[in-house]
Design a protein around this motif. Structure first.
Motif, mmCIF file in Angstrom:
data_model
loop_
_atom_site.group_PDB
_atom_site.id
_atom_site.type_symbol
_atom_site.label_atom_id
_atom_site.label_comp_id
_atom_site.label_asym_id
_atom_site.label_seq_id
_atom_site.Cartn_x
_atom_site.Cartn_y
_atom_site.Cartn_z
ATOM 1 N N ILE A 126 -2.328 -7.815 38.514
ATOM 2 C CA ILE A 126 -2.108 -6.878 39.689
ATOM 3 C C ILE A 126 -1.528 -5.612 39.288
ATOM 4 C CG2 ILE A 126 -1.781 -8.782 41.634
ATOM 5 C CD1 ILE A 126 0.995 -8.726 41.187
ATOM 6 N N ARG A 127 -1.903 -4.764 39.622
ATOM 7 C CA ARG A 127 -1.543 -3.175 39.266
ATOM 8 C C ARG A 127 -0.614 -2.529 40.552
ATOM 9 N NH1 ARG A 127 -6.415 -0.494 37.968
ATOM 10 N NH2 ARG A 127 -6.329 0.550 40.014
ATOM 11 N N SER A 128 0.498 -1.909 40.042
ATOM 12 C CA SER A 128 1.456 -1.396 40.984
ATOM 13 C C SER A 128 1.129 -0.047 41.281
ATOM 14 C CB SER A 128 2.627 -1.232 40.341
ATOM 15 O OG SER A 128 2.767 -0.045 39.543
ATOM 16 N N VAL A 129 1.749 0.488 42.623
ATOM 17 C CA VAL A 129 1.593 1.986 42.628
ATOM 18 C C VAL A 129 1.894 2.860 41.511
ATOM 19 C CG1 VAL A 129 1.743 1.504 45.136
ATOM 20 C CG2 VAL A 129 3.728 1.840 43.906
ATOM 21 N N GLN A 209 8.257 11.391 32.879
ATOM 22 C CA GLN A 209 6.731 11.276 32.996
ATOM 23 C C GLN A 209 6.496 11.301 34.723
ATOM 24 O OE1 GLN A 209 4.773 10.595 30.670
ATOM 25 N NE2 GLN A 209 6.104 10.326 29.089
ATOM 26 N N SER A 210 5.361 11.814 34.865
ATOM 27 C CA SER A 210 4.809 12.026 36.148
ATOM 28 C C SER A 210 3.953 10.795 36.669
ATOM 29 C CB SER A 210 4.140 13.388 36.539
ATOM 30 O OG SER A 210 3.016 13.521 35.672
ATOM 31 N N TYR A 211 3.447 10.117 35.630
ATOM 32 C CA TYR A 211 2.566 8.990 36.030
ATOM 33 C C TYR A 211 3.298 7.600 35.260
ATOM 34 C CZ TYR A 211 -1.638 6.296 36.593
ATOM 35 O OH TYR A 211 -2.568 5.389 36.823
ATOM 36 N N VAL A 212 3.769 6.780 35.932
ATOM 37 C CA VAL A 212 4.185 5.403 35.391
ATOM 38 C C VAL A 212 3.775 4.498 36.235
ATOM 39 C CG1 VAL A 212 6.190 4.126 34.843
ATOM 40 C CG2 VAL A 212 6.472 6.539 34.700
ATOM 41 N N GLN A 213 3.175 3.503 35.868
ATOM 42 C CA GLN A 213 2.210 2.357 36.319
ATOM 43 C C GLN A 213 2.524 1.133 35.548
ATOM 44 O OE1 GLN A 213 -1.927 2.713 37.031
ATOM 45 N NE2 GLN A 213 -1.438 1.962 39.349
ATOM 46 N N ILE A 214 2.667 0.122 36.394
ATOM 47 C CA ILE A 214 3.005 -1.190 35.736
ATOM 48 C C ILE A 214 2.138 -2.338 36.229
ATOM 49 C CG2 ILE A 214 5.130 -3.175 35.832
ATOM 50 C CD1 ILE A 214 6.992 -0.776 36.695
ATOM 51 N N ARG A 215 1.881 -3.199 35.428
ATOM 52 C CA ARG A 215 0.776 -4.464 35.901
ATOM 53 C C ARG A 215 1.459 -5.731 35.506
ATOM 54 N NH1 ARG A 215 -4.930 -3.344 32.744
ATOM 55 N NH2 ARG A 215 -4.125 -3.833 30.591
ATOM 56 N N HIS A 216 1.166 -6.655 36.193
ATOM 57 C CA HIS A 216 1.614 -8.045 35.827
ATOM 58 C C HIS A 216 0.310 -8.727 35.521
ATOM 59 C CE1 HIS A 216 5.806 -8.256 37.631
ATOM 60 N NE2 HIS A 216 5.404 -7.536 38.008
#
Length: 288
Positions: A126-129, A209-216
């Motif tokens: 699952i990928r965050s906003v 950073q203007s783009y940071v995304q997190i995923r489980h």
């Protein structure tokens, strides 16, 4: 031409219908981070229409978060998070399994199969906003609650982060995490944790950073399945105090050594002791 569209999986005839469309139309008021499907039917004149073709699909861009702190309990909807990967079993909703029978809080959460087991040979996420941390001086602190049950030898979960949505890095414990991986050799969670426990870590290098995304991420082998992972109660904010990085020692002698680190801070407390000592029981705190 006629067009009908809706959220992925909608039943044709129950979607949004647009008649007499040109070869290009603008769809508005869509939901961020959502997969839509659409069908098209050509018309060659009055009473002369073709068959429907489709479904075709597209996914809207995920929401960009620039106001912090960010909190998401997944109660109203899936939070704009996206499930993906190979053979994914991730679902948003009310957990109804035997092991994962409730959410972390409220009613809804993300779970690998809301009412059963995950899939064999799964490599999903699952990928965050998207978090815009361009104004940050300090890194992003990320926390959540999680419960899990996997085949201990062979099925596992972990967290990754990205600064472009393409290149992903494993989020490890650099000394500041809480309740992080139980399998330190492989840097992941496996086996069983029967409680929705609070976990927290820091996304290194995220400040500015203007783009940071997190995923489980979840991965399973080809046999033996359990109920897997549940994720809930997301919270993210800028650290109020920087965390030292790039720690090391140099000029090591018989009775002395120099230690060093990098940080945007201006004053530090230092505690040291023999290998394995418990913090706050060392040889005193030195303030610089």
């Amino acid at each position: 031409s006629n067009v009908e569209y809706g959220v992925e999986g909608f039943i044709q005839g129950q979607g949004t219908f647009i008649a007499n469309a040109n070869d290009t139309i603008a769809l508005t008021s869509l939901t961020p981070g959502t997969t839509y499907q659409y069908y098209i039917q050509d018309s060659c004149g009055a009473g002369n229409i073709g068959v429907w073709v489709g479904p075709f699909e597209f996914t809207t861009n995920q929401e960009v978060i620039s106001t912090f702190p960010y909190s998401e309990g997944f109660e109203t909807d899936n939070g704009g998070w996206i499930a993906g990967g190979a053979n994914s079993s991730w679902e948003w909703g009310v957990p109804a399994g035997t092991f994962i029978s409730i959410a972390g809080q409220g009613s809804n959460s993300w779970v690998t199969n809301l009412d059963g087991s995950y899939n064999n040979s799964e490599n999903s996420y699952i990928r965050s906003v998207i978090f815009d941390c361009s104004s940050f001086t300090n890194d992003l602190s990320y926390s959540f609650t999680m419960i899990y049950e996997t085949e201990a030898c062979c099925d596992e979960g972990y967290v990754e982060y990205s600064f472009d949505g393409t290149n992903w890095m494993r989020l490890v414990d650099n000394g500041t995490a809480t309740a992080w991986y139980n399998d330190l050799g492989n840097q992941w969670w496996d086996g069983t944790d029967a409680n929705w426990n609070y976990r927290t870590n820091v996304i290194p290098g995220s400040a500015g950073q203007s783009y940071v995304q997190i995923r489980h991420v979840f991965s399973s082998d080809g046999s033996v399945i359990r109920e897997g992972f549940g994720v809930d109660d997301i919270f993210a904010e800028e650290l109020t105090c920087p965390i030292p990085a790039s720690l090391g020692a140099t000029n090591i002698g018989t009775y002395d050594a120099d230690i060093y680190w990098t940080s945007t801070g201006t004053q530090w407390n230092v505690e040291y002791g023999s290998a394995g000592f418990t913090p706050q029981t060392g040889m005193g705190t030195v303030t610089y």
